[in-house]
Design a protein around this motif. Structure first.
Motif, PDB file in Angstrom:
ATOM      1  N   GLU A   1     -67.795  61.675  18.797  1.00  0.00           N
ATOM      2  CA  GLU A   1     -67.310  61.447  20.157  1.00  0.00           C
ATOM      3  C   GLU A   1     -68.430  61.054  21.117  1.00  0.00           C
ATOM      4  N   LEU A   2     -69.683  61.189  20.682  1.00  0.00           N
ATOM      5  CA  LEU A   2     -70.811  60.950  21.571  1.00  0.00           C
ATOM      6  C   LEU A   2     -70.887  59.512  22.083  1.00  0.00           C
ATOM      7  N   PRO A   3     -70.750  58.467  21.224  1.00  0.00           N
ATOM      8  CA  PRO A   3     -70.826  57.092  21.753  1.00  0.00           C
ATOM      9  C   PRO A   3     -69.812  56.831  22.855  1.00  0.00           C
TER      10      PRO A   3
ATOM     11  N   LEU B   1     -60.102  52.749  -1.208  1.00  0.00           N
ATOM     12  CA  LEU B   1     -59.392  53.011   0.045  1.00  0.00           C
ATOM     13  C   LEU B   1     -60.315  52.634   1.192  1.00  0.00           C
ATOM     14  N   VAL B   2     -59.804  51.864   2.143  1.00  0.00           N
ATOM     15  CA  VAL B   2     -60.579  51.508   3.331  1.00  0.00           C
ATOM     16  C   VAL B   2     -60.254  52.518   4.418  1.00  0.00           C
ATOM     17  N   LEU B   3     -61.295  53.145   4.957  1.00  0.00           N
ATOM     18  CA  LEU B   3     -61.120  54.256   5.892  1.00  0.00           C
ATOM     19  C   LEU B   3     -61.853  53.941   7.190  1.00  0.00           C
ATOM     20  N   ALA B   4     -61.133  53.955   8.311  1.00  0.00           N
ATOM     21  CA  ALA B   4     -61.750  53.760   9.625  1.00  0.00           C
ATOM     22  C   ALA B   4     -62.264  55.096  10.138  1.00  0.00           C
ATOM     23  N   MET B   5     -63.527  55.126  10.606  1.00  0.00           N
ATOM     24  CA  MET B   5     -64.150  56.360  11.056  1.00  0.00           C
ATOM     25  C   MET B   5     -65.065  56.080  12.246  1.00  0.00           C
ATOM     26  N   ALA B   6     -65.178  57.064  13.127  1.00  0.00           N
ATOM     27  CA  ALA B   6     -66.154  56.972  14.210  1.00  0.00           C
ATOM     28  C   ALA B   6     -67.526  57.435  13.742  1.00  0.00           C
ATOM     29  N   ASP B   7     -67.564  58.218  12.680  1.00  0.00           N
ATOM     30  CA  ASP B   7     -68.831  58.671  12.084  1.00  0.00           C
ATOM     31  C   ASP B   7     -68.735  58.513  10.570  1.00  0.00           C
ATOM     32  N   PRO B   8     -69.096  57.345  10.033  1.00  0.00           N
ATOM     33  CA  PRO B   8     -68.981  57.106   8.591  1.00  0.00           C
ATOM     34  C   PRO B   8     -69.899  57.969   7.735  1.00  0.00           C
ATOM     35  N   TRP B   9     -70.759  58.784   8.370  1.00  0.00           N
ATOM     36  CA  TRP B   9     -71.632  59.676   7.618  1.00  0.00           C
ATOM     37  C   TRP B   9     -71.132  61.111   7.631  1.00  0.00           C
ATOM     38  N   ASP B  10     -69.866  61.296   7.968  1.00  0.00           N
ATOM     39  CA  ASP B  10     -69.272  62.628   7.926  1.00  0.00           C
ATOM     40  C   ASP B  10     -68.988  62.973   6.465  1.00  0.00           C
ATOM     41  N   TYR B  11     -69.924  63.656   5.832  1.00  0.00           N
ATOM     42  CA  TYR B  11     -69.850  63.909   4.391  1.00  0.00           C
ATOM     43  C   TYR B  11     -68.617  64.726   4.022  1.00  0.00           C
ATOM     44  N   ASP B  12     -68.310  65.751   4.812  1.00  0.00           N
ATOM     45  CA  ASP B  12     -67.171  66.609   4.490  1.00  0.00           C
ATOM     46  C   ASP B  12     -65.865  65.819   4.498  1.00  0.00           C
TER      47      ASP B  12
ATOM     48  N   ARG C   1     -62.547  55.140  -4.801  1.00  0.00           N
ATOM     49  CA  ARG C   1     -63.745  54.862  -4.018  1.00  0.00           C
ATOM     50  C   ARG C   1     -63.336  54.664  -2.564  1.00  0.00           C
ATOM     51  N   VAL C   2     -64.115  55.206  -1.642  1.00  0.00           N
ATOM     52  CA  VAL C   2     -63.801  55.094  -0.220  1.00  0.00           C
ATOM     53  C   VAL C   2     -64.806  54.159   0.447  1.00  0.00           C
ATOM     54  N   GLU C   3     -64.279  53.113   1.080  1.00  0.00           N
ATOM     55  CA  GLU C   3     -65.097  52.179   1.847  1.00  0.00           C
ATOM     56  C   GLU C   3     -64.835  52.423   3.324  1.00  0.00           C
ATOM     57  N   THR C   4     -65.894  52.577   4.109  1.00  0.00           N
ATOM     58  CA  THR C   4     -65.736  52.926   5.517  1.00  0.00           C
ATOM     59  C   THR C   4     -65.923  51.709   6.415  1.00  0.00           C
ATOM     60  N   VAL C   5     -65.157  51.698   7.508  1.00  0.00           N
ATOM     61  CA  VAL C   5     -65.360  50.742   8.590  1.00  0.00           C
ATOM     62  C   VAL C   5     -65.521  51.535   9.876  1.00  0.00           C
ATOM     63  N   LEU C   6     -66.211  50.952  10.842  1.00  0.00           N
ATOM     64  CA  LEU C   6     -66.642  51.674  12.028  1.00  0.00           C
ATOM     65  C   LEU C   6     -65.774  51.330  13.234  1.00  0.00           C
ATOM     66  N   CYS C   7     -65.494  52.349  14.066  1.00  0.00           N
ATOM     67  CA  CYS C   7     -64.774  52.131  15.320  1.00  0.00           C
ATOM     68  C   CYS C   7     -65.142  53.261  16.273  1.00  0.00           C
ATOM     69  N   LEU C   8     -64.757  53.126  17.533  1.00  0.00           N
ATOM     70  CA  LEU C   8     -65.033  54.168  18.506  1.00  0.00           C
ATOM     71  C   LEU C   8     -63.999  55.288  18.416  1.00  0.00           C
ATOM     72  N   HIS C   9     -64.401  56.460  18.892  1.00  0.00           N
ATOM     73  CA  HIS C   9     -63.581  57.658  18.708  1.00  0.00           C
ATOM     74  C   HIS C   9     -62.248  57.585  19.451  1.00  0.00           C
ATOM     75  N   THR C  10     -62.280  57.261  20.733  1.00  0.00           N
ATOM     76  CA  THR C  10     -61.044  57.285  21.524  1.00  0.00           C
ATOM     77  C   THR C  10     -60.007  56.292  21.016  1.00  0.00           C
ATOM     78  N   PRO C  11     -60.369  55.008  20.771  1.00  0.00           N
ATOM     79  CA  PRO C  11     -59.379  54.087  20.185  1.00  0.00           C
ATOM     80  C   PRO C  11     -58.884  54.547  18.823  1.00  0.00           C
ATOM     81  N   LEU C  12     -59.756  55.227  18.063  1.00  0.00           N
ATOM     82  CA  LEU C  12     -59.345  55.719  16.743  1.00  0.00           C
ATOM     83  C   LEU C  12     -58.255  56.772  16.883  1.00  0.00           C
TER      84      LEU C  12
END
Length: 555
Positions: free
Chosen positions: A26-28, A90-101, A113-124
């Motif tokens: 949520e920081l960005p 699986l393509v997964l949208a995340m605000a923090d793609p380094w959230d290991y848990d 296999r999970v592939e991440t794409v980046l987006c901002l928290h509020t729109p997500l």
């Protein structure tokens, strides 16, 4: 270790004021909203930091098959949204793609296999709500279950039991899997007048996660009872059962207990994850200054060693770790347990079955005919089991057991109260280890704090530890970050109080075993109690002073 995003923010925007206590995902958004960082520059920094492709999540239409991997509650909890699904990824949208848990949970759930794409928290967050409220999501998520809430409850229970792909089954699976991914020790399903709620105990604290809609709570309970081989039709009496699930290469056991309440049946599932079981005394938080005394006691040829504490204080885990220390090929170890929580290689474990008349007393008498060197009794609960344990120790066996008392000294008086003669307690008891579990501070976000040594002495810090301190010292308190899901704590370890019974009894007359006399003599011999040992752990930065004071409130 500082998160790379915080490092880059400090490098590129040194004047930005980083608020504490909010998740990194949520920081960005917060910095952009506060106009501390321009939106375009923040997006560029995020792309460079995470290395994941950027998507405008508001313009994305997630595939219905992808949405079926998770549900609305899980997406909100893990701050992610599945948007595309193929045969192997699986393509997964995340605000923090380094959230290991979060990534570990999604991989475990979809098996791909999970592939991440980046987006901002509020729109997500907005996209998550929009995706799971759309008609395309129906039939694949919890949204579908709302429609079933108006059906006849009996029919829903029948469906949940008979149809392999029924939504109830998916919901139960999600509850269990989220409990595992959240590091929960227990899952609580609690009936309410309008349905029920699901809470997870994480690091000793309950957190509400899922609230099944309307009439779905009873079918969920029925499904769990089916998995546990319990009588689904019996709702008037408590029942106990067990579920075993395979997750990857691990086998996870759930110990299930049901009980009738005014609003319906309640269920508690204790998670017994053998893969995450730590059976090393050092890893459990056992302090080095107590280890020599404890090692001497557990390697005695005979005698009684007790681990004391209330329910949920980690006694069984410590007992298993202790047995592992003395388990060698030249000794025979037999246990009598109710139930057998963990299987330990090299130890013969006998589960109690009171429903067929196989009790602790019967088990203890039987195992002595099998020539053991070491005997483990899951719990010393009454006069019969205490007397058999003491007689076993007197006849040349080393006996380990647990007892429900608040501290080590009360374990001595508890034996006497159960009817064991004072002279037999003195002859057999080697040591008592009392313990509690305290939450560990998250190492990534713990906050330094100053505290006066005088205040620590008021809390109960021992004089020897205080003598090495300045007038004011630095301790640590909880912060909050993505690593700990904003809780400030991550995991638990034990704090311990060790009673050298032989040393104590050598300074007491026969019959002098009142609690007051034991406390007076133990204090004179320098016994450190639970709070004193816990405050030492706080001074080392492992936990907070407030946590120790709260957990040891009765000291």
């Amino acid at each position: 270790m500082t998160h790379p995003l915080l490092q880059r923010l400090a490098e590129h925007f040194p004047s930005a004021q980083i608020p504490s206590g909010i998740p990194l995902s949520e920081l960005p958004d917060r910095l952009v909203q506060e106009e501390q960082v321009p939106a375009e520059e923040m997006l560029a920094l995020l792309r460079n930091t995470y290395g994941s492709p950027w998507v405008k999540i508001s313009a994305v239409n997630p595939e219905p098959t992808a949405l079926g991997v998770l549900n609305l509650e899980l997406c909100k909890f893990w701050r992610c949204l599945p948007i595309a699904l193929t045969a192997d990824s699986l393509v997964l949208a995340m605000a923090d793609p380094w959230d290991y848990d979060a990534l570990q949970f999604v991989r475990m759930r979809c098996g791909k296999r999970v592939e991440t794409v980046l987006c901002l928290h509020t729109p997500l967050q907005e996209a998550i709500v929009r995706a799971y409220s759309s008609a395309a999501a129906l039939g694949l998520t919890i949204s579908d279950l709302v429609g079933e809430a108006d059906q006849d409850t009996t029919q829903i229970q029948k469906t949940a039991v008979e149809e392999k792909d029924a939504p109830i089954i998916k919901l139960v699976q999600a509850i269990l899997e989220q409990g595992l991914a959240s590091r929960a020790s227990d899952i609580h399903l609690e009936p309410t007048p309008n349905g029920g709620r699901v809470r997870y105990r994480i690091d000793g604290k309950l957190h509400e996660m899922i609230e099944p809609p309307g009439n779905l709570f009873a079918p969920v309970v029925s499904r769990i009872k089916v998995l546990s081989n319990l009588d689904v039709s019996e709702t008037r009496f408590p029942q106990d059962g067990r579920i075993t699930l395979s997750v990857g290469r691990r086998k996870i056991d759930f110990r299930v207990s049901t009980i009738p309440f005014a609003d319906g049946e309640g269920v508690v599932l204790r998670i017994l994850d053998k893969g995450n079981l730590t059976l090393e005394l050092g890893a459990l938080g056992f302090p080095e200054h107590l280890l020599p005394t404890y090692e001497k006691a557990i390697r005695s040829p005979h005698g009684l060693v007790l681990v004391a504490g209330p329910t949920g204080s980690g006694k069984s885990t410590t007992l298993y770790a202790t047995i592992k220390e003395v388990l060698t090929p030249d000794v025979k170890v037999i246990s009598v347990e109710d139930p057998v929580e963990y299987r330990l290689a090299g130890m013969e474990q006998s589960p109690i079955r009171e429903d067929i008349g196989y009790t602790f007393d019967m088990g203890l008498r039987a195992i002595l005919r099998h020539d053991p060197d070491i005997v483990m009794i899951g719990e010393m609960r009454d006069k019969n089991s205490a007397e058999i344990a003491v007689r076993t120790a007197l006849t040349g066996h080393l006996v380990f057991s647990t007892v429900h008392t608040n501290d080590s000294l009360q374990a001595v008086t508890r034996l006497v109260d159960m009817g064991v003669p004072d002279y037999l307690v003195r002859a057999t008891l080697r040591t008592v280890l009392s313990q509690r579990l305290v939450r560990l501070l998250c190492r990534q976000c713990r906050q330094p704090q100053q505290i006066e040594t005088a205040r620590l002495l008021e809390y109960g810090l021992d004089a020897e530890a205080a003598s090495h301190l300045k007038q004011e010292v630095t301790v640590y308190g909880p912060g909050g970050c993505d690593n700990c899901k904003g809780l400030g704590y991550l995991g638990r370890q034990g704090i311990y109080e060790l009673l050298d019974a032989g040393l104590l009894f050598s300074h007491l007359s026969v019959g002098e075993t009142t609690l007051e006399s034991l406390k007076a003599k133990a204090a004179g011999l320098g016994l450190l109690n639970l709070r004193q040992n816990g405050l030492r752990r706080a001074l080392d930065g492992f936990t907070s002073v407030d946590e120790v004071v709260k957990v040891t409130a009765d000291f």
